[in-house]
Scaffold this motif. Structure first.
Motif, short mmCIF file in Angstrom:
data_model
loop_
_atom_site.label_atom_id
_atom_site.label_comp_id
_atom_site.label_asym_id
_atom_site.label_seq_id
_atom_site.Cartn_x
_atom_site.Cartn_y
_atom_site.Cartn_z
N ASP A 97 0.84 -1.17 -0.02
CA ASP A 97 -0.06 -0.15 -0.04
C ASP A 97 0.85 1.31 -0.16
O ASP A 97 0.65 2.29 -0.68
N PHE A 98 1.74 1.22 0.71
CA PHE A 98 2.75 2.35 1.09
C PHE A 98 3.36 2.60 -0.27
O PHE A 98 3.64 3.73 -0.83
N CYS A 99 4.00 1.54 -0.83
CA CYS A 99 4.80 1.81 -2.31
C CYS A 99 3.64 2.04 -3.20
O CYS A 99 4.33 2.90 -4.45
N ASN A 100 2.38 1.85 -3.34
CA ASN A 100 1.63 2.27 -4.39
C ASN A 100 1.38 3.85 -4.09
O ASN A 100 1.25 4.47 -5.27
N VAL A 101 1.16 4.36 -2.86
CA VAL A 101 1.30 5.59 -2.70
C VAL A 101 2.38 6.51 -3.41
O VAL A 101 2.42 7.39 -3.80
N VAL A 102 3.62 6.10 -2.87
CA VAL A 102 4.90 6.60 -3.35
C VAL A 102 4.84 6.45 -4.80
O VAL A 102 5.12 7.68 -5.43
N ASP A 103 4.75 5.33 -5.52
CA ASP A 103 5.12 5.22 -6.88
C ASP A 103 3.99 5.97 -7.64
O ASP A 103 4.32 6.67 -8.67
N PHE A 104 2.68 6.13 -7.13
CA PHE A 104 1.70 6.86 -7.91
C PHE A 104 1.97 8.30 -8.04
O PHE A 104 1.89 9.06 -8.95
N LEU A 105 2.50 8.92 -6.68
CA LEU A 105 2.56 10.42 -6.70
C LEU A 105 3.98 10.62 -7.48
O LEU A 105 3.88 11.85 -7.94
N GLN A 106 5.01 9.90 -7.36
CA GLN A 106 5.97 10.13 -8.19
C GLN A 106 5.71 10.12 -9.57
O GLN A 106 6.72 10.76 -10.41
N SER A 107 4.96 9.52 -9.96
CA SER A 107 4.62 9.45 -11.84
C SER A 107 3.74 10.54 -11.98
O SER A 107 3.83 10.98 -13.01
N LYS A 108 2.93 10.99 -11.18
CA LYS A 108 1.73 12.18 -11.46
C LYS A 108 2.43 13.40 -10.99
O LYS A 108 1.79 14.36 -11.51
N VAL A 109 3.40 13.58 -10.21
CA VAL A 109 3.92 15.00 -9.54
C VAL A 109 5.22 14.94 -9.69
O VAL A 109 5.99 14.38 -9.01
N PRO A 110 5.80 15.31 -10.96
CA PRO A 110 7.26 15.06 -11.34
C PRO A 110 8.11 15.90 -10.19
O PRO A 110 7.78 17.10 -9.97
N GLY A 111 9.21 15.45 -9.66
CA GLY A 111 9.95 15.87 -8.75
C GLY A 111 9.33 16.04 -7.25
O GLY A 111 10.05 16.49 -6.47
N ILE A 112 8.26 15.27 -7.08
CA ILE A 112 7.68 15.54 -5.56
C ILE A 112 8.59 15.15 -4.66
O ILE A 112 9.39 13.99 -4.99
N SER A 113 8.58 15.63 -3.56
CA SER A 113 9.52 15.27 -2.31
C SER A 113 8.87 14.50 -1.44
O SER A 113 7.74 15.18 -0.89
N ILE A 114 9.04 13.40 -1.08
CA ILE A 114 8.35 12.53 -0.12
C ILE A 114 9.27 12.13 1.30
O ILE A 114 10.39 11.50 0.77
N ALA A 115 8.74 12.51 2.20
CA ALA A 115 9.49 12.51 3.60
C ALA A 115 8.77 11.05 4.10
O ALA A 115 7.51 10.80 4.14
#
Length: 559
Positions: A338-356
């Motif tokens: 589930d966590f990886c799904n969140v990170v992968d999706f946001l990284q693909s849809k929000v170029p350059g997003i910073s995730i902590a």
């Protein structure tokens, strides 16, 4: 990671006297339980204690404040400082010469509570009255080290003036309770209360309190309780007022921002879309910490919002562990997938997003194999901001009753994760790029302005010219583990996105500025007040005799 914010001590507060009738609307509920703070005092402290327990006219006492913990706690402290200053108290950064200490505590980690406990002891050694606020007294009001102290609950911060006043009189007050509306728990004290921003350019808005999870290691739920959300209207109105007062950046905060609105039938994306309507061009919004379960169903909308030019492309999504078995034992209500799904999706849809993200090392049931899965997860994503925490058993939590891992092993795992984090440089690819930044802070070394780009990455800029509160372009000429360094582009205009100049540091939000009484005048007033109080019985007796004689001669004259 942002490491350049100011200390959590509010200072230079203006003395304002608004209508305070509503502050005392429920005063009958304040119950004194212990009647004197003067137990054992040294001779050198006697005069100060006498003054303290004598005149309690607001404006003649100084209040020292210290805050531990999250931005929600910081927001609560800003509100408490604002109410105290609006009533006439002076907020001081001089703990030694203050008349009362207001300590706003955090119950998340042992070290924070240990420091908080040490501050209480220090105040007691100095015979200074203490009011304790925050999550520690709310979660465990019968702690041995808080006996005899005034306590104020996390949802009662709108009554801090009453608690401080009673404590200064020598009484002990313990004030707890939940705010409810139509039988439903609300977010807490009203958002339109007076406040003093730690940083006049940044408004911290608590969107809800409490959470829906019941993590086995967490004690915050004991303090903040079940979810209680503010309405969208309340939050947007607070934001609008903030921008009118020169704020250029808003932080949304809570124990779990992603859970916002589930108790009142709305969602986080709905709130965010309403907020971006009132954010002036150039001003920015930062979304607070969001747990994975409550963002999964909103990924499409969240990606659109994070791409908005007035919203930072930044998300704090704590994973805590990379092992599904450990996550289950923690009761985190999601899986690694589930966590990886969140990170992968946001990284693909929000170029350059910073995730902590956050990691807990050494949870009681965590095996070496479980920890290896955590290491692989962190190596996969190479998070630019990774908050590593050694597990500490918090009293009263299920995890505290589990068999504990040896502390040396916990330190060993934390060290391994730290070495992994230090092994990569997350900002190297930004070298030589041009970034637009908004400056809101000054670095700890006082040598640089601190700005943030669209991805909420920390950019340090030379202090050669006044750039505070301004937005402009910079060229990145150096990168570090936690920062970028940039020089302002010469032909880039440094614009001020705020609707007005920011309030002077220490001024109360929502009130006009009134000058403080100079210190020597305060001392003069204290002396006169004490003299009046000392001779008041004699003055009243003489006045009674005078009135009796006046009535006698008046009646004789009339007859």
């Amino acid at each position: 990671m942002v490491i350049c914010s100011d200390n959590n001590v509010l200072e230079d507060i203006e003395d304002v006297s608004p209508d305070t009738s509503r502050l005392y609307a429920n005063k009958s509920k304040v119950v004194p339980k212990i009647t004197n703070h003067r137990l054992k005092i040294e001779k050198s402290n006697a005069e100060r204690i006498e003054n303290l327990n004598g005149s309690i006219i607001p404006g003649t006492q100084r209040i020292y404040m210290q805050t531990w913990g999250c931005s929600h706690n910081s927001s609560d402290s800003e509100y408490m400082a604002g109410q105290l200053a609006a009533f006439g108290y002076q907020i001081s950064d001089d703990c030694q010469n203050s008349d009362l200490w207001l300590l706003n505590s955090c119950t998340v980690k042992n070290p924070a509570e240990d420091h908080f406990r040490n501050m209480i002891k220090k105040a007691q050694d100095l015979t200074i009255p203490v009011v304790v606020a925050g999550c520690v007294p709310q979660a465990a009001p019968r702690q041995e080290y808080t006996k005899g102290l005034s306590l104020i609950g996390v949802q009662q911060i709108d009554r801090v003036v009453e608690v401080v006043e009673e404590t200064l009189k020598g009484n002990t007050v313990r004030l707890f309770g939940q705010k409810k509306e139509n039988g439903r728990k609300t977010g807490g004290a009203r958002l339109d209360l007076p406040k003093i921003r730690r940083n006049p350019l940044i408004e911290i808005i608590s969107v809800n309190t409490g959470c829906l999870n019941a993590c086995t290691y967490c004690k915050t739920k004991h303090a903040r309780g079940e979810l209680g959300s503010y309405s969208i209207e309340e939050i947007t109105q607070r934001a609008e007022q903030s921008f009118k007062e020169g704020v250029v950046e808003i932080w949304l905060t809570s124990e779990d921002t992603g859970a916002y609105g589930r108790d009142i039938g709305v969602s986080l994306p709905q709130l965010l879309w309403e907020l971006v309507k009132v954010i002036p061009e150039g001003c920015m919004l930062r979304v607070g910490m969001t747990n994975p379960p409550y963002i999964l169903e909103h990924l499409e909308e969240m990606a659109k919002i994070l791409n908005h030019p007035r919203v930072y492309a930044f998300m704090h999504v704590p994973v805590q562990a990379g092992s599904n078995r450990t996550l289950y034992e923690m009761r985190r209500e999601y899986t690694q997938e589930d966590f990886c799904n969140v990170v992968d999706f946001l990284q693909s849809k929000v170029p350059g997003i910073s995730i902590a993200t956050d990691i807990i090392c050494g949870f009681p049931t965590e095996t070496e194999e479980d920890f290896e899965e955590t290491m692989k997860l962190c190596e996969k994503y190479k998070f630019p901001s990774l908050f590593m925490n050694q597990f500490f058993p918090r009293p009263g939590t299920p995890a505290a009753k589990m068999p504990q891992i040896n502390r040396q092993e916990i330190k060993k795992r934390t060290k391994r994760l730290s070495e992994l984090f230090q092994s990569y440089k997350p900002y190297e690819h930004k070298l030589g790029t041009r970034q637009t930044v908004l400056v809101t802070e000054i670095s700890h070394d006082r040598k640089h302005f601190v700005g943030h780009n669209k991805y909420y990455e920390q950019v340090l800029i030379s202090m050669e010219e006044d750039l505070m509160g301004k937005m402009f372009d910079v060229d990145i000429y150096e990168t570090g583990k936690h920062f970028l360094k940039g020089s302002r582009v010469k032909d880039s205009e440094a614009s001020c996105p705020g609707l007005s100049d920011a309030l002077p540091k220490g001024q109360i939000s929502g009130f006009g500025q009134v000058s403080q009484v100079p210190e020597d005048e305060v001392l003069f007033m204290k002396g006169n007040l004490k003299a009046i109080e000392r001779y008041l019985p004699m003055i009243l007796l003489m006045l009674a005799v005078f009135l009796s004689l006046a009535v006698k001669y008046y009646n004789k004259y009339i007859s």
